[in-house]
Write a protein that holds these residues in place. Structure first.
Motif, PDB file in Angstrom:
ATOM      1  N   ASN A  88      27.304 -38.288  48.899  1.00 19.99           N
ATOM      2  CA  ASN A  88      26.938 -39.563  49.475  1.00 19.99           C
ATOM      3  C   ASN A  88      28.057 -40.921  49.352  1.00 19.99           C
ATOM      4  N   SER A  89      27.249 -41.775  50.166  1.00 26.05           N
ATOM      5  CA  SER A  89      28.631 -42.721  49.918  1.00 26.05           C
ATOM      6  C   SER A  89      28.216 -44.575  50.640  1.00 26.05           C
ATOM      7  N   THR A  90      27.568 -45.581  50.331  1.00 28.08           N
ATOM      8  CA  THR A  90      27.295 -46.133  51.297  1.00 28.08           C
ATOM      9  C   THR A  90      28.875 -47.147  51.191  1.00 28.08           C
ATOM     10  N   ARG A  91      29.103 -47.702  49.903  1.00 30.21           N
ATOM     11  CA  ARG A  91      30.120 -48.487  50.359  1.00 30.21           C
ATOM     12  C   ARG A  91      31.310 -47.939  50.724  1.00 30.21           C
ATOM     13  N   THR A  92      31.791 -46.792  49.740  1.00 26.92           N
ATOM     14  CA  THR A  92      33.099 -46.281  49.560  1.00 26.92           C
ATOM     15  C   THR A  92      34.115 -45.804  51.473  1.00 26.92           C
ATOM     16  N   ARG A 141      35.411 -37.515  49.716  1.00 20.54           N
ATOM     17  CA  ARG A 141      34.636 -37.346  48.486  1.00 20.54           C
ATOM     18  C   ARG A 141      34.083 -35.614  48.040  1.00 20.54           C
ATOM     19  N   HIS A 169      38.441 -41.991  40.712  1.00 21.47           N
ATOM     20  CA  HIS A 169      38.006 -42.888  42.564  1.00 21.47           C
ATOM     21  C   HIS A 169      39.000 -44.206  42.672  1.00 21.47           C
ATOM     22  N   GLN A 172      38.350 -47.491  44.488  1.00 21.85           N
ATOM     23  CA  GLN A 172      36.927 -48.362  43.777  1.00 21.85           C
ATOM     24  C   GLN A 172      37.739 -49.361  42.189  1.00 21.85           C
ATOM     25  N   PRO A 296      29.380 -51.731  40.272  1.00 18.62           N
ATOM     26  CA  PRO A 296      30.385 -50.556  41.272  1.00 18.62           C
ATOM     27  C   PRO A 296      29.224 -50.527  42.397  1.00 18.62           C
ATOM     28  N   GLY A 297      27.990 -50.068  42.122  1.00 18.26           N
ATOM     29  CA  GLY A 297      27.478 -49.770  42.927  1.00 18.26           C
ATOM     30  C   GLY A 297      27.867 -48.438  42.928  1.00 18.26           C
ATOM     31  N   PRO A 298      26.232 -47.606  43.830  1.00 14.00           N
ATOM     32  CA  PRO A 298      24.923 -48.587  43.873  1.00 14.00           C
ATOM     33  C   PRO A 298      24.056 -48.546  42.549  1.00 14.00           C
TER      34      PRO A 298
HETATM   35  N1   CP Z   1      30.946 -47.866  44.100  1.00 12.73           N
HETATM   36  C1   CP Z   1      31.036 -46.398  44.875  1.00 12.73           C
HETATM   37  O1   CP Z   1      31.432 -45.623  45.498  1.00 12.73           O
HETATM   38  O2   CP Z   1      29.841 -46.779  46.401  1.00 12.73           O
HETATM   39  P1   CP Z   1      29.254 -46.014  46.781  1.00 12.73           P
HETATM   40  O3   CP Z   1      28.998 -44.155  46.446  1.00 12.73           O
HETATM   41  O4   CP Z   1      27.863 -46.434  48.524  1.00 12.73           O
HETATM   42  O5   CP Z   1      30.104 -45.353  47.656  1.00 12.73           O
END
Ligand code: CP
Length: 345
Positions: A88-92, A141, A169, A172, A296-298
Motif C-alpha cells: 500500500n502507498s498514498t504518498r509515493t 514497491r 526507499h 524518499q 516520512p508518513g504515514p
Molecule cells: N513515505 C511513504 O513511503 O509513504 P507511502 O507509504 O504513503 O507511500
C-alpha cells in the motif's frame, strides 16, 4: 549554446529561474550525464555530484510546481511510466503519478489486487508482461528486499525502487534531503537524528546513505531492540536515550513504528513506547533551537509522534516532505529518461 545559466546550484537563483524542458535537459546533460546508473534502486547508486545535481533539478521543479497552473513539461512526452505497487502507498504512488504527468508522460498505475497477480502470476512474470508494452520506467514497491533489483535484471526499461522491504526507499531520501536543504540552505554540517524503528526502516537506510554522502552527521536513536547491531558499521552515532540522542540536533526525523514487520514483541506496548520514544514538546526541547521535525508518513499519532508537534508548521516539515516528493520524483524520472534518450535529439 547552453540554455542553463551556469553550473551553480539552481537554488541560488531559483526565484528568477523559469525552468522549462530545455533548461532542465541542459542541466541534466551538463551535470547528470551520465546518470550514475541505468536504474535507481538505492541511495548508494548516487555519488555526491549527482546527488547535488539531482537536488538542484528537483529544487527548480519544486518552484515550477508552485505556479498556480504549472505548465506541463515535455521531457517525457510520448513515454509511459508504470506504477507497480505490491504494498500500500498514498504518498509515493500518487506523487510518482503526478510527477510523470508533469513531465508529459502517460501513466499506468496497476491495481495489483485486481490484476492477474491475484490468479497467481509471479512478480517476474508480471513485470516482464508489463515490460512487453514498452514502458520507459517501471516504478516498483514490494515487500521483499531486493525485489526492484531482481526486476531490473529482467526488463528492458528503467526500474525505480519505490520501497523494497526494509532495504531501500531512495526517492524518499532524495525528497527528505531536498526538504532539509530548502529549510536550512545546505545539508553539510547539520546533525540529523533518525529516531525509532530503524530496524525495519528502508527510509532510515536510504537517509543514512544519502545524508552522510551530503555531509550531514547522522545519529540513530531508539531502543536496542529496534536498532540493528549492524548499525555500528553504518558510520552513525547510536543512542539509546532520547535526551542524549536529541541533544543539540538540527533535524529530528521520526520513523513509523512498523508493527506489521515485527516478529515477536519488540516493544512492551505502544503506550509505553510513546512515553520513552514518542516525540512531544518536552523531548523536542532537547534538540537545537530552531530544530525541525520530519516524518516520512504515514504517522502513528500518539505512538511515535504527538499531534501537537506534527501539526505545528513552525517546526514540522512533514507537509513539505510530501510536496517535495513530486519534485524529487520528477528529477529522477527526467534524469533516467535523459540517460536513455539524451543522445536522440
Ligand atoms: N513515505 C511513504 O513511503 O509513504 P507511502 O507509504 O504513503 O507511500
Amino acid at each position: 549554446m547552453s540554455r542553463s545559466l551556469s553550473l551553480k546550484p539552481l537554488r541560488f537563483y531559483s526565484a528568477a529561474l523559469m525552468i522549462d524542458s530545455a533548461v532542465a535537459a541542459d542541466l541534466i546533460a551538463e551535470r547528470l550525464t551520465p546518470f550514475p546508473t541505468d536504474h535507481f534502486l538505492s541511495a548508494t547508486d548516487l555519488n555526491p555530484p549527482a546527488a547535488h545535481a539531482l537536488l538542484d533539478l528537483a529544487d527548480a521543479f519544486a518552484e515550477h510546481n508552485r505556479a498556480p497552473s504549472p505548465r506541463p513539461l515535455d521531457l517525457m512526452a510520448g513515454r509511459t511510466v508504470v506504477n507497480l505497487f505490491f504494498e500500500n502507498s498514498t504518498r509515493t504512488s500518487s506523487s510518482f503519478e503526478i510527477a510523470a504527468k508533469r513531465l508529459g508522460a502517460d501513466v499506468v498505475t496497476m491495481p495489483v489486487q485486481a490484476s492477474s497477480v491475484a490468479k497467481g502470476e509471479t512478480l517476474i512474470d508480471t513485470a516482464v508482461t508489463l515490460n512487453a508494452m514498452a514502458p520507459e520506467i517501471l516504478v516498483v514497491r514490494h515487500g521483499a528486499s531486493g525485489a526492484a533489483h531482481l526486476l531490473s535484471q529482467k526488463v528492458g526499461c528503467a526500474v525505480v525502487n519505490a520501497g523494497d522491504g526494509r532495504h531501500q526507499h531512495p526517492t524518499q531520501a532524495l525528497l527528505d534531503a531536498l526538504t532539509i536543504r530548502r529549510a536550512f540552505g545546505e545539508i553539510g554540517g547539520l546533525t540529523v537524528a533518525i529516531c525509532g524503528d530503524v530496524a525495519h526502516s528502508r527510509v532510515a537506510r536510504s537517509n543514512i546513505a544519502l545524508l552522510s554522502m551530503l555531509g550531514a552527521r547522522v545519529r540513530l536513536v531508539g531502543p536496542s531492540t529496534l536498532i540493528p547491531s549492524a548499525a555500528a558499521r553504518w558510520g552513525c552515532d547510536v543512542f539509546h536515550h532520547m535526551r542524549e540522542g536529541l541533544a543539540g540536533v538540527d533535524v529530528v526525523m521520526m520513523l513509523r513504528l512498523q508493527l506489521e514487520r515485527m516478529e515477536g514483541a519488540l516493544i512492551p506496548s505502544t503506550r509505553e513506547y510513546f512515553r520513552f520514544w514518542g516525540l512531544d514538546r518536552e523531548k523536542l526541547a532537547w534538540a537545537a533551537p530552531g530544530a525541525k521535525v520530519m516524518h516520512p508518513g504515514p504517522m502513528n499519532r500518539g505512538v511515535e509522534i504527538d499531534s501537537d508537534v506534527a501539526d505545528d508548521l513552525s517546526v514540522s516539515l512533514i507537509q513539505q516532505q510530501v510536496e517535495m516528493g513530486v519534485a524529487a520524483r520528477m528529477a529522477v524520472l527526467a534524469a533516467l529518461t535523459e540517460r536513455r534518450h539524451g543522445g536522440d535529439r
